[in-house]
Design a protein around this motif. Sequence first.
Motif, PDB file in Angstrom:
ATOM      1  N   THR A  40      33.811  42.094  51.237  1.00 19.29           N
ATOM      2  CA  THR A  40      32.644  42.972  51.388  1.00 19.29           C
ATOM      3  C   THR A  40      32.846  43.894  52.592  1.00 19.29           C
ATOM      4  OG1 THR A  40      31.167  41.342  50.378  1.00 19.29           O
ATOM      5  CG2 THR A  40      30.156  42.969  51.848  1.00 19.29           C
ATOM      6  N   CYS A  98      37.829  38.260  38.864  1.00 20.18           N
ATOM      7  CA  CYS A  98      37.471  38.312  40.283  1.00 20.18           C
ATOM      8  C   CYS A  98      36.198  37.541  40.587  1.00 20.18           C
ATOM      9  CB  CYS A  98      37.291  39.773  40.706  1.00 20.18           C
ATOM     10  SG  CYS A  98      38.829  40.704  40.607  1.00 20.18           S
ATOM     11  N   ALA A 144      33.148  37.694  43.540  1.00 24.62           N
ATOM     12  CA  ALA A 144      32.619  38.616  44.562  1.00 24.62           C
ATOM     13  C   ALA A 144      32.038  37.836  45.748  1.00 24.62           C
ATOM     14  CB  ALA A 144      31.547  39.501  43.941  1.00 24.62           C
ATOM     15  N   THR A 195      29.251  43.815  46.498  1.00 25.74           N
ATOM     16  CA  THR A 195      30.616  43.886  45.958  1.00 25.74           C
ATOM     17  C   THR A 195      30.615  43.599  44.462  1.00 25.74           C
ATOM     18  OG1 THR A 195      31.797  43.444  48.012  1.00 25.74           O
ATOM     19  CG2 THR A 195      32.828  42.641  45.987  1.00 25.74           C
ATOM     20  N   HIS A 196      29.798  42.670  44.020  1.00 32.74           N
ATOM     21  CA  HIS A 196      29.690  42.361  42.584  1.00 32.74           C
ATOM     22  C   HIS A 196      29.307  43.634  41.822  1.00 32.74           C
ATOM     23  CE1 HIS A 196      28.087  39.466  39.257  1.00 32.74           C
ATOM     24  NE2 HIS A 196      28.423  40.640  38.738  1.00 32.74           N
ATOM     25  N   ILE A 237      34.088  40.131  36.569  1.00 36.24           N
ATOM     26  CA  ILE A 237      33.601  39.254  37.632  1.00 36.24           C
ATOM     27  C   ILE A 237      33.209  37.912  37.021  1.00 36.24           C
ATOM     28  CG2 ILE A 237      31.836  38.940  39.406  1.00 36.24           C
ATOM     29  CD1 ILE A 237      33.541  41.237  40.139  1.00 36.24           C
TER      30      ILE A 237
END
Length: 224
Positions: A28, A51, A53, A58-59, A69
């Motif tokens: 972040t 990924c 987060a 950031t997500h 995500i």
Amino acid sequence: EKQLMEKQLVGARAAELVEDGMVVGLGTGSTAYYMIQRLAERVRAGLDIACVATSRQTHELAASLGIRILDVNQVEAIDLTIDGADEIDEHFNAIKGGGGALLREKIVASLSRKVVIIADSTKRVKQLGKFPLPVEIVAFAHKHTLKKFEQAGYPAKIREKDGTLFVTDGGNHIVDLHLGRIDDPEGLAETIDRMTGVVDHGLFIDLVHEVLLAEDGDVRLLKK
Ligand code: DER
């Protein structure tokens, strides 16, 4: 200006460390922002990754760019986490939390096989503590918890945003400790961990494996 160019350079270079099939922890902050932008380009070009987060912010950024995500509970382990820092010293101990995401950042880092910090040249310090140390505290009795820091000799300010108390993704508050210098990061981490009402703090001790550092217009990969 220089710091912005360094963030872009080190962020983009960090995205090249990601390999096909990896589970990647996404950091972040503004340096992580550039890493995520470049990583999304690589995903669009066919890189196959999943990924996790370290913040809602950031997500949302990564998902909007087409990065897959996963919820952290859906993954067994994280292969590589790439995140920024507010300060990083020669022992690779760091202060994080300037962006208020320290709790999820620390959890994700602790689940990662490898943690790489991406830093512009202003982040590298000989001595931690010039940057105020963020501490995440529960909302209940936060005024009393704040006083505890002052009584312990740590000049403390509760973090505000737009005139109200800052609230983390976890629904907690942040106290910033204006210490000036931290001579014994391990000892301070233990002391703060024991204080009632404290969730966690921004001292990342023994969690970082490598540092991608921007310096003199280039990028250096420092290994422990
Ligand atoms: O909050 C955090 O720990 C972030 O990683 C942050 O402190 C680094 O932020 P920057 O990349 O915007 O300088």
